[in-house]
Design a protein around this motif. Structure first.
Motif, short mmCIF file in Angstrom:
data_model
loop_
_atom_site.label_atom_id
_atom_site.label_comp_id
_atom_site.label_asym_id
_atom_site.label_seq_id
_atom_site.Cartn_x
_atom_site.Cartn_y
_atom_site.Cartn_z
N SER A 39 0.68 -0.91 -0.32
CA SER A 39 0.34 0.38 0.25
C SER A 39 1.27 0.96 0.00
CB SER A 39 -0.71 0.19 1.44
OG SER A 39 -1.88 -1.01 1.18
N SER A 40 1.74 1.36 0.47
CA SER A 40 3.09 2.13 0.74
C SER A 40 3.37 2.82 -0.86
CB SER A 40 4.24 2.11 2.00
OG SER A 40 3.23 1.57 3.02
N LEU A 41 3.24 1.72 -1.56
CA LEU A 41 4.05 1.20 -2.25
C LEU A 41 3.31 2.23 -3.09
CD1 LEU A 41 6.60 1.88 -4.92
CD2 LEU A 41 6.04 -1.05 -5.05
N THR A 70 -3.57 8.07 -14.61
CA THR A 70 -3.06 8.87 -15.51
C THR A 70 -2.15 8.54 -15.95
OG1 THR A 70 -4.87 10.25 -15.28
CG2 THR A 70 -3.19 10.59 -17.20
N PHE A 71 -0.99 8.36 -16.85
CA PHE A 71 0.45 8.76 -16.99
C PHE A 71 0.80 9.37 -17.68
CE2 PHE A 71 0.57 3.42 -15.94
CZ PHE A 71 1.43 3.73 -14.88
N LEU A 72 2.19 10.28 -17.66
CA LEU A 72 2.44 11.32 -18.27
C LEU A 72 3.86 10.88 -19.42
CD1 LEU A 72 1.83 14.15 -20.19
CD2 LEU A 72 2.50 15.18 -18.11
N ASP A 73 4.16 11.22 -20.10
CA ASP A 73 5.42 11.25 -20.78
C ASP A 73 6.07 12.35 -21.23
OD1 ASP A 73 8.21 10.71 -22.14
OD2 ASP A 73 7.36 9.15 -23.72
N ARG A 74 6.50 13.90 -20.13
CA ARG A 74 7.08 14.85 -19.55
C ARG A 74 7.53 15.26 -20.86
NH1 ARG A 74 3.25 17.61 -16.44
NH2 ARG A 74 3.81 17.05 -14.73
N ASP A 75 8.90 14.32 -21.98
CA ASP A 75 9.22 14.32 -23.42
C ASP A 75 8.31 14.99 -24.78
OD1 ASP A 75 11.07 14.36 -21.96
OD2 ASP A 75 11.72 12.29 -21.87
N THR A 76 7.24 14.13 -24.02
CA THR A 76 6.01 14.19 -26.04
C THR A 76 4.91 14.54 -25.16
OG1 THR A 76 4.83 11.32 -25.74
CG2 THR A 76 7.55 11.35 -26.84
N ASP A 77 4.65 14.40 -24.34
CA ASP A 77 3.51 15.04 -23.61
C ASP A 77 2.24 14.58 -23.20
OD1 ASP A 77 2.08 16.80 -22.10
OD2 ASP A 77 1.15 18.02 -23.77
N GLU A 78 2.94 12.69 -23.94
CA GLU A 78 1.68 11.68 -24.05
C GLU A 78 1.15 11.04 -23.34
OE1 GLU A 78 0.91 7.61 -26.49
OE2 GLU A 78 2.92 8.52 -27.08
N ARG A 79 -0.13 11.22 -22.68
CA ARG A 79 -0.82 10.54 -22.02
C ARG A 79 -1.24 9.07 -22.04
NH1 ARG A 79 -3.81 14.94 -18.32
NH2 ARG A 79 -2.26 16.94 -18.62
N LEU A 80 -1.67 8.57 -20.47
CA LEU A 80 -1.72 6.55 -21.25
C LEU A 80 -2.65 6.68 -19.64
CD1 LEU A 80 -1.36 3.77 -22.46
CD2 LEU A 80 0.74 3.57 -21.03
N ASN A 81 -3.88 5.72 -19.41
CA ASN A 81 -4.80 5.78 -18.64
C ASN A 81 -4.46 3.77 -18.86
OD1 ASN A 81 -6.13 7.97 -18.42
ND2 ASN A 81 -7.44 8.03 -20.47
N ALA A 82 -4.46 3.64 -17.51
CA ALA A 82 -3.83 2.23 -16.82
C ALA A 82 -5.17 1.60 -15.49
CB ALA A 82 -3.16 2.50 -16.67
N MET A 83 -5.09 0.97 -15.14
CA MET A 83 -5.42 0.87 -13.68
C MET A 83 -4.90 -0.06 -13.02
SD MET A 83 -9.59 -1.15 -13.24
CE MET A 83 -10.02 0.16 -13.79
N PHE A 84 -4.65 0.38 -11.86
CA PHE A 84 -4.17 -0.64 -10.90
C PHE A 84 -4.85 -0.95 -10.26
CE2 PHE A 84 0.07 2.30 -10.10
CZ PHE A 84 0.38 1.81 -11.76
N VAL A 85 -4.16 -2.60 -9.52
CA VAL A 85 -4.94 -3.39 -8.77
C VAL A 85 -4.77 -3.53 -7.03
CG1 VAL A 85 -6.22 -5.90 -9.09
CG2 VAL A 85 -6.33 -4.27 -11.25
N ASP A 86 -5.11 -3.51 -6.75
CA ASP A 86 -4.82 -3.98 -5.43
C ASP A 86 -5.17 -5.25 -4.72
OD1 ASP A 86 -3.73 -3.43 -3.00
OD2 ASP A 86 -4.39 -1.91 -2.32
N LEU A 87 -4.53 -6.35 -5.14
CA LEU A 87 -4.44 -7.19 -4.22
C LEU A 87 -4.63 -7.31 -2.50
CD1 LEU A 87 -3.28 -9.70 -6.89
CD2 LEU A 87 -5.62 -9.28 -7.16
N PRO A 88 -5.35 -8.41 -2.34
CA PRO A 88 -5.68 -8.42 -0.89
C PRO A 88 -4.19 -9.65 -0.32
CG PRO A 88 -7.38 -9.77 -1.51
CD PRO A 88 -6.85 -9.03 -2.50
N GLY A 89 -3.43 -9.09 0.11
CA GLY A 89 -1.94 -9.52 1.26
C GLY A 89 -1.75 -11.01 0.86
#
Length: 203
Positions: A39-41, A70-89
């Motif tokens: 969770s801290s990470l 949402t990720f951002l590439d500062r060099d190209t200004d390109e954005r990328l959407n993703a989903m983080f899935v936090d599984l139970p320990g």
């Protein structure tokens, strides 16, 4: 430079049957033995102090939590959407055996059947690199991972090691990433590799 510029909680679910609909192959599943700093990470990666709840009681979280990022590439200004899935320990000894069985059954079902997962992030406490449960998880991931999925091994809490211990760990696991939440070491590299892996599926 790659950054995560936005993140938001989506929902929680106990199993794959109640997982949110997602037509994209852009999910990043974070998995770890309880009390490894998962969770801290997640909070460090997203620059949010409380996106993922850090529990004082290991093994308390039993739901699968979903976050839009949402990720951002500062060099190209390109954005990328993703989903983080936090599984139970996994592997917390104080969980009742019947609950643990149901819990782990739901987890293995989700991991093997959720085709939207692009990356499995397996977090391991750097002070305990040889636990049987982590070996079992690594073997299981290799067995079920499809050619278009990627396994990322990350050793956490590297600030707890001295330089000699860290060097030895890197020699043993040259492909693994090393991270310290408190020192923010290795965080940018993880973000960049996640971005590259997800983006490669779109091309």
């Amino acid at each position: 430079m790659i950054e995560i510029i936005d993140s938001a909680f989506v929902t929680s679910a106990p199993s794959i049957r109640l997982a949110p609909e997602n037509e994209y192959h852009n999910e990043v599943a974070f998995m770890a033995r309880s009390n490894t700093g998962k969770s801290s990470l997640l909070n460090t990666l997203t620059n949010r102090k409380s996106l993922a709840k850090v529990s004082a009681t290991p093994g308390k979280t039993r739901l699968i939590n979903y976050f839009n990022v949402t990720f951002l590439d500062r060099d190209t200004d390109e954005r990328l959407n993703a989903m983080f899935v936090d599984l139970p320990g996994f592997g917390y000894a104080k969980v009742a055996k019947s609950l643990k069985s149901d819990w782990e059954s739901n987890l293995t079902g989700f991991i093997s059947e959720r085709k939207q997962i692009r990356i499995f992030v397996h977090l391991i406490d750097c002070r305990h690199p040889d636990l049987e449960i982590d070996h079992s998880v690594a073997t299981y991931l290799e067995e079920i991972c499809t050619p278009d999925q990627y396994i990322m091994t990350v050793f956490t809490k590297i600030d707890k090691l001295n330089q000699k211990e860290l060097s030895e760990l890197k020699k043993r696991f040259p492909e693994a990433l090393m991270v310290s939440n408190s020192k923010r070491k290795g965080v940018d590299k993880i973000v960049e590799q996640l971005y590259r892996a997800i983006k490669s599926d779109e091309q």
